[in-house]
Design a protein around this motif. Structure first.
Motif, PDB file in Angstrom:
ATOM      1  N   HIS A  15       0.835  -1.209   0.000  1.00 37.37           N
ATOM      2  CA  HIS A  15       0.000   0.000   0.000  1.00 37.37           C
ATOM      3  C   HIS A  15       0.863   1.250   0.000  1.00 37.37           C
ATOM      4  CE1 HIS A  15      -3.493   2.462   0.812  1.00 37.37           C
ATOM      5  NE2 HIS A  15      -2.952   2.943   1.900  1.00 37.37           N
ATOM      6  N   ILE A  16       1.857   1.278   0.867  1.00 35.50           N
ATOM      7  CA  ILE A  16       2.720   2.462   0.957  1.00 35.50           C
ATOM      8  C   ILE A  16       3.591   2.603  -0.290  1.00 35.50           C
ATOM      9  CG2 ILE A  16       4.588   3.555   2.266  1.00 35.50           C
ATOM     10  CD1 ILE A  16       3.356   2.327   4.799  1.00 35.50           C
ATOM     11  N   LEU A  17       4.146   1.482  -0.811  1.00 31.57           N
ATOM     12  CA  LEU A  17       4.970   1.538  -2.039  1.00 31.57           C
ATOM     13  C   LEU A  17       4.151   2.106  -3.204  1.00 31.57           C
ATOM     14  CD1 LEU A  17       6.974  -1.846  -2.239  1.00 31.57           C
ATOM     15  CD2 LEU A  17       7.903   0.484  -2.066  1.00 31.57           C
ATOM     16  N   TYR A  60       1.948   4.081 -15.178  1.00 32.73           N
ATOM     17  CA  TYR A  60       2.298   3.771 -13.783  1.00 32.73           C
ATOM     18  C   TYR A  60       1.382   4.492 -12.800  1.00 32.73           C
ATOM     19  CZ  TYR A  60       6.365   1.457 -15.691  1.00 32.73           C
ATOM     20  OH  TYR A  60       7.171   0.582 -16.397  1.00 32.73           O
ATOM     21  N   PHE A  61       0.936   5.707 -13.176  1.00 29.98           N
ATOM     22  CA  PHE A  61       0.027   6.507 -12.337  1.00 29.98           C
ATOM     23  C   PHE A  61      -1.285   5.745 -12.120  1.00 29.98           C
ATOM     24  CE2 PHE A  61      -1.619  10.359 -10.608  1.00 29.98           C
ATOM     25  CZ  PHE A  61      -2.804  10.716 -11.228  1.00 29.98           C
ATOM     26  N   ARG A  62      -1.852   5.230 -13.235  1.00 30.78           N
ATOM     27  CA  ARG A  62      -3.146   4.531 -13.146  1.00 30.78           C
ATOM     28  C   ARG A  62      -3.024   3.247 -12.320  1.00 30.78           C
ATOM     29  NH1 ARG A  62      -2.724   4.824 -18.566  1.00 30.78           N
ATOM     30  NH2 ARG A  62      -3.016   2.622 -18.957  1.00 30.78           N
ATOM     31  N   TRP A  63      -1.996   2.430 -12.649  1.00 31.95           N
ATOM     32  CA  TRP A  63      -1.920   1.123 -11.982  1.00 31.95           C
ATOM     33  C   TRP A  63      -1.456   1.258 -10.540  1.00 31.95           C
ATOM     34  CZ3 TRP A  63      -5.115  -2.034 -13.701  1.00 31.95           C
ATOM     35  CH2 TRP A  63      -5.477  -1.992 -15.053  1.00 31.95           C
ATOM     36  N   ALA A  64      -0.671   2.311 -10.231  1.00 29.94           N
ATOM     37  CA  ALA A  64      -0.315   2.548  -8.824  1.00 29.94           C
ATOM     38  C   ALA A  64      -1.569   2.912  -8.027  1.00 29.94           C
ATOM     39  CB  ALA A  64       0.713   3.676  -8.732  1.00 29.94           C
ATOM     40  N   ALA A  65      -2.491   3.655  -8.660  1.00 27.11           N
ATOM     41  CA  ALA A  65      -3.750   3.997  -7.982  1.00 27.11           C
ATOM     42  C   ALA A  65      -4.554   2.728  -7.684  1.00 27.11           C
ATOM     43  CB  ALA A  65      -4.565   4.950  -8.855  1.00 27.11           C
ATOM     44  N   VAL A  66      -4.621   1.804  -8.648  1.00 25.28           N
ATOM     45  CA  VAL A  66      -5.376   0.558  -8.460  1.00 25.28           C
ATOM     46  C   VAL A  66      -4.764  -0.269  -7.318  1.00 25.28           C
ATOM     47  CG1 VAL A  66      -5.971  -1.658  -9.525  1.00 25.28           C
ATOM     48  CG2 VAL A  66      -6.202   0.453 -10.844  1.00 25.28           C
ATOM     49  N   VAL A  67      -3.428  -0.436  -7.337  1.00 30.86           N
ATOM     50  CA  VAL A  67      -2.762  -1.249  -6.298  1.00 30.86           C
ATOM     51  C   VAL A  67      -2.904  -0.589  -4.927  1.00 30.86           C
ATOM     52  CG1 VAL A  67      -0.549  -2.203  -5.523  1.00 30.86           C
ATOM     53  CG2 VAL A  67      -1.151  -2.256  -7.963  1.00 30.86           C
ATOM     54  N   THR A  68      -2.764   0.774  -4.867  1.00 31.74           N
ATOM     55  CA  THR A  68      -2.909   1.482  -3.586  1.00 31.74           C
ATOM     56  C   THR A  68      -4.301   1.250  -3.003  1.00 31.74           C
ATOM     57  OG1 THR A  68      -1.432   3.241  -4.361  1.00 31.74           O
ATOM     58  CG2 THR A  68      -2.809   3.754  -2.466  1.00 31.74           C
ATOM     59  N   TRP A  69      -5.335   1.388  -3.884  1.00 27.48           N
ATOM     60  CA  TRP A  69      -6.711   1.239  -3.393  1.00 27.48           C
ATOM     61  C   TRP A  69      -6.980  -0.202  -2.909  1.00 27.48           C
ATOM     62  CZ3 TRP A  69     -11.278  -0.889  -2.797  1.00 27.48           C
ATOM     63  CH2 TRP A  69     -12.287  -0.091  -2.224  1.00 27.48           C
ATOM     64  N   LEU A  70      -6.573  -1.167  -3.730  1.00 25.77           N
ATOM     65  CA  LEU A  70      -6.834  -2.569  -3.377  1.00 25.77           C
ATOM     66  C   LEU A  70      -6.086  -2.974  -2.104  1.00 25.77           C
ATOM     67  CD1 LEU A  70      -6.784  -4.291  -6.895  1.00 25.77           C
ATOM     68  CD2 LEU A  70      -8.781  -3.752  -5.458  1.00 25.77           C
ATOM     69  N   ALA A  71      -4.821  -2.540  -1.957  1.00 27.15           N
ATOM     70  CA  ALA A  71      -4.058  -2.894  -0.760  1.00 27.15           C
ATOM     71  C   ALA A  71      -4.648  -2.200   0.473  1.00 27.15           C
ATOM     72  CB  ALA A  71      -2.592  -2.514  -0.938  1.00 27.15           C
ATOM     73  N   GLY A  72      -5.130  -0.957   0.294  1.00 26.47           N
ATOM     74  CA  GLY A  72      -5.775  -0.244   1.403  1.00 26.47           C
ATOM     75  C   GLY A  72      -7.043  -0.953   1.827  1.00 26.47           C
ATOM     76  N   GLY A  97      -9.561   9.376   5.502  1.00 22.71           N
ATOM     77  CA  GLY A  97      -8.437   9.188   4.579  1.00 22.71           C
ATOM     78  C   GLY A  97      -8.822   8.297   3.403  1.00 22.71           C
ATOM     79  N   ALA A  98      -9.551   7.223   3.702  1.00 20.04           N
ATOM     80  CA  ALA A  98      -9.955   6.284   2.645  1.00 20.04           C
ATOM     81  C   ALA A  98     -10.938   6.943   1.672  1.00 20.04           C
ATOM     82  CB  ALA A  98     -10.567   5.039   3.280  1.00 20.04           C
ATOM     83  N   TRP A  99     -11.852   7.774   2.198  1.00 19.90           N
ATOM     84  CA  TRP A  99     -12.783   8.494   1.294  1.00 19.90           C
ATOM     85  C   TRP A  99     -12.010   9.462   0.395  1.00 19.90           C
ATOM     86  CZ3 TRP A  99     -17.146   7.493  -0.678  1.00 19.90           C
ATOM     87  CH2 TRP A  99     -18.136   6.813   0.042  1.00 19.90           C
ATOM     88  N   LEU A 100     -11.068  10.204   0.979  1.00 22.98           N
ATOM     89  CA  LEU A 100     -10.269  11.149   0.167  1.00 22.98           C
ATOM     90  C   LEU A 100      -9.483  10.383  -0.902  1.00 22.98           C
ATOM     91  CD1 LEU A 100      -8.946  13.483   3.034  1.00 22.98           C
ATOM     92  CD2 LEU A 100     -10.669  14.058   1.293  1.00 22.98           C
ATOM     93  N   GLY A 101      -8.895   9.220  -0.516  1.00 27.68           N
ATOM     94  CA  GLY A 101      -8.152   8.408  -1.484  1.00 27.68           C
ATOM     95  C   GLY A 101      -9.075   7.861  -2.570  1.00 27.68           C
ATOM     96  N   THR A 102     -10.317   7.540  -2.175  1.00 26.61           N
ATOM     97  CA  THR A 102     -11.282   6.997  -3.144  1.00 26.61           C
ATOM     98  C   THR A 102     -11.756   8.073  -4.114  1.00 26.61           C
ATOM     99  OG1 THR A 102     -11.958   5.354  -1.508  1.00 26.61           O
ATOM    100  CG2 THR A 102     -13.492   5.783  -3.321  1.00 26.61           C
ATOM    101  N   ILE A 103     -11.966   9.305  -3.630  1.00 25.90           N
ATOM    102  CA  ILE A 103     -12.336  10.415  -4.532  1.00 25.90           C
ATOM    103  C   ILE A 103     -11.188  10.665  -5.519  1.00 25.90           C
ATOM    104  CG2 ILE A 103     -12.845  12.892  -4.633  1.00 25.90           C
ATOM    105  CD1 ILE A 103     -14.104  12.521  -1.769  1.00 25.90           C
TER     106      ILE A 103
END
Ligand code: HEM
Length: 168
Positions: A15-17, A60-72, A97-103
């Motif tokens: 998640h952090i990576l 990388y921007f798009r897929w990092a967003a997907v991995v961050t959300w799924l790991a969170g 934090g999760a809502w802000l990340g989801t928006i």
């Protein structure tokens, strides 16, 4: 390897990576590429950025967003609705934090990427449509820049509810 270590040890690490890569590229787009592209357009050297740099960065921007959300979400696990619905006081900080990340995630896939595809000529668009797409993508990216700051405050301030001792 215990399930707990996988969910909260490896899950937090991934998640952090991925979060570093996502927000890192968000800051690159806002603080570097936007102005560099304007300057490059002025001296006729923008083609290289649009053809070689921007598509890679957006990948990388798009897929990092997907991995961050799924790991969170994986770390939240059974507490996902406790966090997103603020059911328990202890989960309000991570919920915010999760809502802000989801928006921010929504902005990437509903606004930034579809409009960047028009701007970069990856999908057909008239010059008028490209001009509108530039404005929408710019504003959505600026909104994500602003949201990233309170989001990381709530992520790091969530009090380690989902911590697991790495080595015990
Ligand atoms: C750009 C988006 C995000 C970034 C950069 C990010 C970053 C972080 C960071 C750095 C931490 C660790 C904080 C610490 O160890 O003190 C963290 C924890 C966490 N994040 Fe995120 N996060 C993002 C989005 C999300 C989303 C969308 C969710 C949920 C779907 C989420 C769920 C969590 C959870 C559950 C924790 C553990 C909190 C705890 O142990 O108390 N994150 N996040």
């Amino acid at each position: 390897m215990t399930a707990e270590f996988l969910q909260f040890g490896i899950g937090r690490w991934v998640h952090i990576l991925a979060g570093i890569l996502w927000v890192g590229l968000l800051y690159y787009f806002n603080f570097v590429q936007a102005d560099a592209l304007k300057a490059a357009q002025a001296d006729g050297s923008a083609a290289g950025i649009a053809k070689h740099v921007a598509p890679r960065a957006l990948f990388y921007f798009r897929w990092a967003a997907v991995v961050t959300w799924l790991a969170g979400a994986m770390m939240l696990g059974a507490k996902l609705d406790d966090a997103f619905l603020f059911k328990e006081k202890a989960y309000i900080p991570i919920g915010v934090g999760a809502w802000l990340g989801t928006i921010m995630f929504f902005n990437v896939f509903a606004l930034i990427w579809p409009n960047q595809k028009k701007i970069l000529g990856l999908v057909p668009a008239t010059e008028g449509e490209k001009a509108k797409a530039r404005r929408v993508a710019f504003l959505a990216s600026r909104v994500n820049l602003m949201l990233s700051m309170p989001m990381i405050f709530f992520m790091s301030g969530s009090g380690g509810l989902f911590r697991t001792p790495f080595f015990h």
